[in-house]
Design an enzyme around this catalytic site. Structure first.
Site, PDB file in Angstrom:
ATOM      1  CG  HIS A  70      -1.771   1.193   1.372  1.00 18.06           C
ATOM      2  ND1 HIS A  70      -3.084   1.239   0.991  1.00 18.06           N
ATOM      3  CD2 HIS A  70      -1.488   2.432   1.868  1.00 18.06           C
ATOM      4  CE1 HIS A  70      -3.573   2.444   1.238  1.00 18.06           C
ATOM      5  NE2 HIS A  70      -2.629   3.181   1.775  1.00 18.06           N
ATOM      6  CD  GLU A  71       1.817   3.440   3.665  1.00 20.76           C
ATOM      7  OE1 GLU A  71       2.035   4.566   3.180  1.00 20.76           O
ATOM      8  OE2 GLU A  71       0.758   3.175   4.258  1.00 20.76           O
ATOM      9  CG  HIS A  74       0.550   6.238  -0.566  1.00 21.06           C
ATOM     10  ND1 HIS A  74      -0.508   7.045  -0.912  1.00 21.06           N
ATOM     11  CD2 HIS A  74       0.095   5.456   0.446  1.00 21.06           C
ATOM     12  CE1 HIS A  74      -1.551   6.759  -0.140  1.00 21.06           C
ATOM     13  NE2 HIS A  74      -1.207   5.792   0.683  1.00 21.06           N
TER      14      HIS A  74
END
Length: 152
Positions: A70-71, A74
């Site tokens: 998920h990170e 980003h």
């Protein structure tokens, strides 16, 4: 699982980046013991990924790897100059493409016991609360129905 040192953590993040995104991770990653309500965060100004170490010790490895992916969504979108925020379509599309979770599961150690439970008479929605609610003053937020207190 035991905590990883900084080198092992970087290697894990870089490996997941290579596998899921076919791109290397070239910046900094570290544990942040002060994170409480989130599994991790990406700080664009520093190109830094911070991860909550409790997710490594209390949850399974798949959950922790999901947070890293998920990170990384980003991170890679920010590096490429695309929309990297939660509300951006490019971000949501990349989450789906890589099989990354939108949100992380709550930690078992952070689960709270609610003292009060209220039920809407009209739509039967249940509200769990730590503090007592005046049912004469407040109504259901979904349908404006009357709330009744439930006994635990």
């Amino acid at each position: 699982m035991a905590l990883l040192d900084e080198k092992e953590l970087f290697e894990l993040v870089n490996k997941l980046s290579e596998i899921s995104f076919n791109k290397p991770f070239r910046h900094e990653v570290r544990f942040n013991h002060r994170l409480r309500t989130t599994g991790g965060r990406y700080i664009p100004g520093k190109k830094l990924i911070e991860l909550n170490p409790k997710y490594l010790t209390e949850m399974n490895v798949e959950e922790f790897n999901g947070i890293i992916k998920h990170e990384l969504c980003h991170y890679h979108l920010h590096i490429e100059g695309k929309g990297y925020k939660h509300r951006d379509k490019e971000f949501r599309d990349l989450l789906k493409a890589t099989g990354s979770p939108r949100h992380c599961s709550p930690l078992p150690s952070e689960q709270k016991e609610y003292r009060y439970k209220y039920l809407c008479k009209k739509c039967h929605h249940v509200y769990n609360r730590m503090r007592r609610v005046d049912v004469n003053k407040y109504s259901c937020g979904k349908c404006r129905g009357e709330l009744v207190s439930q006994k635990e």
